[in-house]
Design an enzyme around this catalytic site. Structure first.
Site, PDB file in Angstrom:
ATOM      1  CG  HIS A  50      18.199 -12.761   7.322  1.00  0.00           C
ATOM      2  ND1 HIS A  50      17.857 -14.061   7.605  1.00  0.00           N
ATOM      3  CD2 HIS A  50      17.403 -12.371   6.300  1.00  0.00           C
ATOM      4  CE1 HIS A  50      16.882 -14.452   6.784  1.00  0.00           C
ATOM      5  NE2 HIS A  50      16.592 -13.433   5.988  1.00  0.00           N
ATOM      6  CD  GLU A  66      14.313 -14.455  -1.687  1.00  0.00           C
ATOM      7  OE1 GLU A  66      15.187 -13.575  -1.782  1.00  0.00           O
ATOM      8  OE2 GLU A  66      14.338 -15.334  -0.792  1.00  0.00           O
ATOM      9  CG  ASP A 107      16.349 -10.342   2.714  1.00  0.00           C
ATOM     10  OD1 ASP A 107      16.283 -11.092   3.694  1.00  0.00           O
ATOM     11  OD2 ASP A 107      16.386 -10.779   1.539  1.00  0.00           O
ATOM     12  CG  ASP A 108      20.298 -10.810   4.131  1.00  0.00           C
ATOM     13  OD1 ASP A 108      20.538 -11.328   5.229  1.00  0.00           O
ATOM     14  OD2 ASP A 108      19.504 -11.307   3.301  1.00  0.00           O
TER      15      ASP A 108
END
Length: 330
Positions: A17, A198, A276-277
Site C-alpha cells: 500500500h 485475512e 503490505d504496510d
C-alpha cells in the site's frame, strides 16, 4: 541455509500500500510542515502506534491527512521506493487509492497520478526500481464510492495503472456488492486482485474468485483452513499475495513458523512474498526473506523461484516483464 544472507537477492513485490509504506519520519515531517496534530499516532520511539487491525485502519487514515496534494504524493512515492530499493526490490506494484488522491474526483486523480508517475520514473532512473499502480477502492467506504474509484481506474488504465484491487475492512459488506466496480475495471482491460482471507475465513477467498473473478488474492492465507479450496486455488493457478510479517504483527499467526505460506506452497498454490504496510508492521522485504529463511530453511533457489512466480503474476506488460526477468537472473 540458516543465517544465509538472502537480503541481497533481487525481489518482486505485488502487495504494497503506497500510503502504508510511508516512513513514520516522513509523515511526522509533513505534519510539522502543515501544523497538523497527529502526535497521538506515534509511539515514543517514533514508530506508528495502534492496538489491532481496526485501530490500525484509523491510524492509517490519520497519517493520510498529511498527504494533501500531488506534490506530497510525489515525495511519498520517492520515500517508499527508496525503502523498497534498499531491500533489493526491482519491481513493485502498489495499491493507490483515489479516496486519498483528490476524493475520487477524476480531474484531481489525474493530477495526483501524474505526480506519482513522475516520481516512479525518477526512481526507475536513479534507484533501478520499477513501479506500477493498482487502483484500490476501500471496502469500508462502501460500494458507491468504489464505483467512483473504479471509474478513476478505468479512465486512467494504461502502462502505469495496470490493475484494480480492494482493501480495507474485510468484515464490511460482501464482496459481491463490489461486482460492478470489478466489471468496469475488467472492461477497461485492467487485471484484478482482492484482499480476502485475512480476517474472514476460506469462504471469503471463494467469494473473491467466484463473485469478482480475480486472478490474485491479497493475503488469502485462511484458505489453508479448507484443503478442498487449497486444491482448487492450485488447480486454477490463483496467486496469493502473502504478507507473513503483517499477519504475524497483527496476531493472525503467532510467528513465522506458524504461517501457512510454506504449506500452501508445498500443496501447489502459487504464493508470493510481500510486506503490505512495512513501517507499520516493522518489516521490509529483506526482513521477510530473512525470517522465512530462518523459519523454513528456504534457500536461494526457493526465493528465486518465488520471485519469478511473482513476476509471472505481475500485471505489467511483456516488455517490462522481460526487463525485470533479466534483473532476476543477474
Amino acid at each position: 541455509m540458516k543465517g544465509h544472507n538472502v537480503r541481497e537477492l533481487p525481489k518482486v513485490e505485488l502487495h504494497l500500500h503506497l500510503e502504508g509504506g510511508a516512513p513514520p519520519t516522513f509523515i511526522k515531517g509533513l505534519a510539522r510542515e502543515k501544523h497538523i496534530d497527529i502526535g497521538g499516532i506515534f509511539n515514543e520511539d517514533g514508530s506508528y502506534r495502534f492496538s489491532d487491525f481496526w485501530n490500525f485502519l484509523k491510524v492509517y487514515e490519520a497519517a493520510c491527512t498529511t498527504l494533501t496534494g500531488p506534490e506530497e504524493f510525489r515525495r511519498l512515492t520517492l520515500a517508499v521506493l527508496e525503502e523498497s530499493a534498499a531491500s533489493g526490490v526491482v519491481y513493485t506494484e502498489a495499491f493507490l487509492s483515489p479516496d486519498f488522491c483528490g476524493g475520487r474526483d477524476l480531474g484531481a486523480w489525474r493530477e495526483y497520478l501524474a505526480a506519482i508517475e513522475e516520481a516512479a520514473s525518477e526512481a526507475e532512473r536513479t534507484m533501478g526500481i520499477t513501479l506500477r499502480g493498482i487502483v484500490t477502492p476501500i471496502r469500508h467506504f462502501g460500494p458507491e464510492k468504489a464505483r467512483e474509484t473504479a471509474i478513476c481506474a478505468a479512465e486512467t488504465a494504461g502502462d502505469f495503472v495496470v490493475g484494480l484491487g480492494i482493501g480495507g475492512d474485510e468484515k464490511a459488506g460482501e464482496l459481491k456488492d463490489f461486482a460492478w466496480s470489478f466489471d468496469c475495471a475488467r472492461e477497461a482491460g485492467l487485471r484484478l486482485t482482492a484482499h480476502a482471507g485475512e480476517w474472514k475465513g476460506p469462504e471469503e477467498v471463494r467469494a473473491a474468485v467466484r463473485d469478482l473473478g480475480v486472478e490474485r488474492i491479497g493475503h488469502g492465507v485462511r484458505a489453508i483452513e479448507d484443503l478442498a479450496l487449497v486444491d482448487e486455488l492450485a488447480e486454477r493457478g490463483t496467486v496469493l499475495e502473502c504478507c507473513p510479517g503483517s499477519n504475524v504483527a497483527l496476531g493472525i499467526y503467532p510467528g513465522f513458523r506458524a504461517h501457512p505460506i510454506s504449506e500452501l506452497d508445498r500443496r501447489g498454490v502459487k504464493v508470493t512474498i510481500n510486506t503490505d504496510d512495512p513501517p507499520f508492521f516493522h518489516t521490509t522485504m529483506a526482513r521477510e526473506y530473512e525470517m522465512l529463511n530462518r523459519a523454513f530453511d528456504w534457500d536461494d533457489g526457493q526465493f528465486r523461484r518465488l520471485a519469478t512466480q511473482a513476476l509471472d503474476a505481475a500485471f505489467c506488460d511483456a516488455d517490462t516483464k522481460a526487463k525485470i526477468a533479466n534483473l532476476l537472473e543477474a
